[in-house]
Design a protein around this motif. Structure first.
Motif, mmCIF file in Angstrom:
data_model
loop_
_atom_site.group_PDB
_atom_site.id
_atom_site.type_symbol
_atom_site.label_atom_id
_atom_site.label_comp_id
_atom_site.label_asym_id
_atom_site.label_seq_id
_atom_site.Cartn_x
_atom_site.Cartn_y
_atom_site.Cartn_z
ATOM 1 N N ALA A 1 44.062 27.626 35.176
ATOM 2 C CA ALA A 1 44.459 27.028 33.905
ATOM 3 C C ALA A 1 43.247 26.774 33.009
ATOM 4 O O ALA A 1 43.285 27.036 31.801
ATOM 5 C CB ALA A 1 45.218 25.719 34.154
ATOM 6 N N VAL A 2 42.160 26.270 33.595
ATOM 7 C CA VAL A 2 40.945 26.006 32.818
ATOM 8 C C VAL A 2 40.348 27.317 32.301
ATOM 9 O O VAL A 2 39.929 27.413 31.137
ATOM 10 C CB VAL A 2 39.923 25.214 33.664
ATOM 11 N N ILE B 1 41.353 31.474 25.818
ATOM 12 C CA ILE B 1 42.088 31.323 24.561
ATOM 13 C C ILE B 1 41.183 30.707 23.499
ATOM 14 O O ILE B 1 41.194 31.119 22.334
ATOM 15 C CB ILE B 1 43.364 30.487 24.779
ATOM 16 N N MET B 2 40.367 29.745 23.897
ATOM 17 C CA MET B 2 39.402 29.170 22.964
ATOM 18 C C MET B 2 38.397 30.227 22.524
ATOM 19 O O MET B 2 37.959 30.241 21.366
ATOM 20 C CB MET B 2 38.683 27.984 23.612
ATOM 21 N N THR C 1 42.522 28.630 29.473
ATOM 22 C CA THR C 1 42.307 27.828 28.276
ATOM 23 C C THR C 1 40.985 28.184 27.610
ATOM 24 O O THR C 1 40.904 28.329 26.387
ATOM 25 C CB THR C 1 42.337 26.329 28.622
#
Length: 61
Positions: free
Chosen positions: A12-13, A19-20, A16
């Motif tokens: 998940a990290v 995506i950033m 994320t």
């Protein structure tokens, strides 16, 4: 109480952060960065779903 599956937290990290990375690459006007970040998101999400399926088949979740 449920046990935390740290491998999923890691996925998940990473997703994320990828995506950033797309947003950062857009702001830097880097087409290569955008494409690389999109590829990274797809790979990380795919690995996460694959891991979840294997764990479910083995009765670990």
């Amino acid at each position: 109480m449920k046990q935390i599956k740290w491998i999923f937290v890691m996925y998940a990290v990473l997703a994320t952060a990828s995506i950033m990375g797309i947003g950062v690459a857009i702001s830097e006007k880097s087409v290569i960065g955008v494409m690389g970040s999109i590829l990274l998101v797809v790979l990380v999400m795919g690995m996460g779903f694959k891991t979840k399926r294997k764990m479910r088949e083995n009765g670990q979740i």
